[in-house]
Motif scaffolding. Structure first.
Motif, PDB file in Angstrom:
ATOM      1  N   TYR A 144       0.851  -1.206   0.077  1.00 41.80           N
ATOM      2  CA  TYR A 144      -0.047  -0.097  -0.184  1.00 41.80           C
ATOM      3  C   TYR A 144       0.944   1.288  -0.100  1.00 41.80           C
ATOM      4  CZ  TYR A 144      -4.068  -2.654   1.425  1.00 41.80           C
ATOM      5  OH  TYR A 144      -5.268  -3.593   1.254  1.00 41.80           O
ATOM      6  N   TYR A 148      -0.511   4.927  -0.773  1.00 38.71           N
ATOM      7  CA  TYR A 148      -0.697   6.018  -0.073  1.00 38.71           C
ATOM      8  C   TYR A 148       0.199   7.420  -0.326  1.00 38.71           C
ATOM      9  CZ  TYR A 148      -3.201   2.509   3.057  1.00 38.71           C
ATOM     10  OH  TYR A 148      -4.205   1.560   3.697  1.00 38.71           O
ATOM     11  N   ARG A 151      -1.491   8.928  -3.388  1.00 34.76           N
ATOM     12  CA  ARG A 151      -3.018   9.594  -2.738  1.00 34.76           C
ATOM     13  C   ARG A 151      -2.822  10.836  -2.173  1.00 34.76           C
ATOM     14  NH1 ARG A 151      -7.043   6.411   1.183  1.00 34.76           N
ATOM     15  NH2 ARG A 151      -5.160   6.668   2.512  1.00 34.76           N
ATOM     16  N   SER A 152      -1.847  10.937  -1.365  1.00 29.63           N
ATOM     17  CA  SER A 152      -1.669  12.185  -0.539  1.00 29.63           C
ATOM     18  C   SER A 152      -1.329  13.365  -1.544  1.00 29.63           C
ATOM     19  CB  SER A 152      -0.691  11.995   0.366  1.00 29.63           C
ATOM     20  OG  SER A 152      -1.087  11.385   1.609  1.00 29.63           O
ATOM     21  N   LYS A 153      -0.446  12.839  -2.402  1.00 33.24           N
ATOM     22  CA  LYS A 153       0.165  14.161  -3.352  1.00 33.24           C
ATOM     23  C   LYS A 153      -0.932  14.528  -4.363  1.00 33.24           C
ATOM     24  CE  LYS A 153       4.207  12.391  -4.164  1.00 33.24           C
ATOM     25  NZ  LYS A 153       5.248  12.058  -5.078  1.00 33.24           N
ATOM     26  N   PRO A 155      -4.780  13.902  -4.612  1.00 35.33           N
ATOM     27  CA  PRO A 155      -5.910  13.428  -4.332  1.00 35.33           C
ATOM     28  C   PRO A 155      -7.078  13.254  -5.369  1.00 35.33           C
ATOM     29  CG  PRO A 155      -5.444  15.509  -3.206  1.00 35.33           C
ATOM     30  CD  PRO A 155      -4.134  15.103  -3.929  1.00 35.33           C
ATOM     31  N   LYS A 156      -6.920  14.608  -6.278  1.00 36.72           N
ATOM     32  CA  LYS A 156      -7.952  14.562  -7.366  1.00 36.72           C
ATOM     33  C   LYS A 156      -8.272  13.118  -8.097  1.00 36.72           C
ATOM     34  CE  LYS A 156      -6.721  18.523  -9.106  1.00 36.72           C
ATOM     35  NZ  LYS A 156      -6.280  19.293  -7.920  1.00 36.72           N
ATOM     36  N   ASP A 157      -7.064  12.614  -8.524  1.00 41.15           N
ATOM     37  CA  ASP A 157      -6.977  11.639  -9.330  1.00 41.15           C
ATOM     38  C   ASP A 157      -6.775  10.170  -8.536  1.00 41.15           C
ATOM     39  OD1 ASP A 157      -6.901  13.571 -11.557  1.00 41.15           O
ATOM     40  OD2 ASP A 157      -4.660  13.605 -11.457  1.00 41.15           O
ATOM     41  N   ALA A 158      -7.022  10.261  -7.340  1.00 41.85           N
ATOM     42  CA  ALA A 158      -6.636   8.953  -6.524  1.00 41.85           C
ATOM     43  C   ALA A 158      -7.733   7.844  -6.708  1.00 41.85           C
ATOM     44  CB  ALA A 158      -6.553   9.212  -4.846  1.00 41.85           C
TER      45      ALA A 158
END
Lengths: 175, 226
Positions: A144, A148, A151-153, A155-158
């Motif tokens: 993961y 992770y 996703r933090s960097k 978020p829009k495309d996560a």
């Protein structure tokens, strides 16, 4: 300097002889202390950039095995080297109290990188085989870790985590 | 998706958080709990640098609301974060960015903020707060445990047709010393919370306050643990 830090800790602590302490700085300078009032077999061994230490142990082979495993895993990630060390200590007899072997009931892996938050911080607080459980959590977490971070960097495309878990399951099934 | 509660024990000044989520190892991402300073927790799409920064700012005397403004200005993705901040006096700021997914929100009550995202609905926050407030004289550890249990029992994470289980959970409590009194995912904290009642004076916490540049304050209330 780590040596000086140890001296300060000693001067500041009436129970210093009961402590076991290892100090390492970012340059790799290190100092270690196993107080004479530690119980059972207690000691430490130092090497290039590391200290292995323990108390209430089966004996010196435990810390020697930790050191050997850590050095032997030099090609692996830092996290894997640390895990290899505690697993080797366990396999070399681990802890022995007055009534015989004492199992590992808690275990942790903590690594800091460039930030003031932990790079990885995993912990097993109460388990019959804590080191095995820590290894299991680590291997799962490794899958993961990149997700992770990304996703933090971004978020829009996560991808939703549930969808990510499904991709992991598919990969596992394909293997 | 995550639900958590940051809280403070008014009697003792102890601070802490309870958190649980579908993600792994959430307890390892809770740096923002500092004795004598406050609590700062960023979740949803977390910015890991927020929480240590928030603690540094609180220690300099910044108010939670102002810390939140700094976060907003310091983070291009602030609208995807969910953040709750509480200082040692119990002052609160909370933010649920519109980019958080699923049902997301926060709710304040006495000495706490419950907040979560990807939840069944607002009843999860209500369940957490009810759990926290059930026995306000209990040690903070128990109150935090009841909060996350209350959130779980109120439906927890995911929409009704896609419940997501809690895969990791943690409680973290600090007293006046600069190390956690309880950091636990699964351990029984009863013994530790009792023993910490004995150490009512702490020279290390005094030094910690000085180092943090904030005035030392003496405990006002005698602690009792049930």
């Amino acid at each position: 300097m780590p040596e000086h830090v140890l001296a300060e800790l000693k001067a500041n602590d009436p129970n210093h002889e009961f402590r076991q302490i290892a100090v390492i700085d970012r340059l790799g300078r290190l100092a270690a202390y196993s107080g004479p009032k530690n119980r059972g077999w207690a000691g430490h061994v130092t090497g290039d950039g590391y200290v292995a230490m323990g108390n209430v142990l089966a004996g010196k082979p435990v810390i020697d095995a930790m050191a050997k495993a850590y050095e032997g895993a030099a090609k692996l990630s830092f996290e894997r080297r640390l895990l290899a060390a505690i697993e080797a200590g366990r396999d070399a007899g681990g802890q022995v109290g007055n009534d015989g072997h004492l199992t590992e009931r808690s275990a942790a892996l903590m690594v800091y990188g460039d930030y003031d938050h932990a790079e990885i911080d995993l912990r097993v607080d109460l388990h019959d085989t804590a080191i095995e459980e820590l290894r299991r959590a680590f291997e799962e977490y490794e899958l993961y870790r990149g997700y992770y971070k990304e996703r933090s960097k971004n978020p829009k495309d996560a991808m939703p985590q549930y969808a990510f878990v499904q991709t992991l399951k598919k990969q596992e099934a394909a293997q | 998706m995550t639900f958590s509660l940051i809280g403070r024990c008014k009697r003792t000044g102890r601070l802490g958080l309870g958190i649980t989520t579908y993600s792994l190892a959430v307890g390892g991402r809770c740096e923002g709990v500092a004795a004598n300073v406050g609590v700062c927790k960023t979740q949803a799409f977390p910015n890991r640098t927020n929480d240590p920064l928030g603690i540094k700012l609180l220690a300099q005397g910044y108010l939670p609301a102002h810390v939140m403004e700094i976060f907003a200005g310091n983070d291009t993705e602030h609208s995807f974060r969910q953040v709750a901040i509480m200082d040692r006096d119990g002052k609160i700021a909370a933010h649920t960015g519109p980019g958080c997914r699923g049902w997301a929100g926060h709710k304040e009550a006495a000495d706490c903020v419950a907040f979560g995202n990807g939840l069944l609905g607002p009843q999860v926050l209500d369940g957490m707060i009810a759990g926290f407030l059930t026995r306000p004289d209990d040690a903070l550890e128990y109150r935090l445990m009841r909060a996350i249990e209350g959130g779980r029992d109120a439906g927890g994470q995911g929409p009704a047709d896609a419940h997501r289980t809690e895969r990791s959970a943690a409680i973290k409590v600090v007293d006046r010393r600069d190390f956690p009194m309880s950091t636990s995912a699964s351990t029984c904290t009863r013994r530790r919370s009792k023993s910490c009642g004995a150490c009512s004076r702490s020279s290390s916490s005094t030094r910690n306050s000085i180092a943090a540049g904030i005035p030392i304050r003496r405990r006002r209330f005698r602690r009792t643990f049930s």
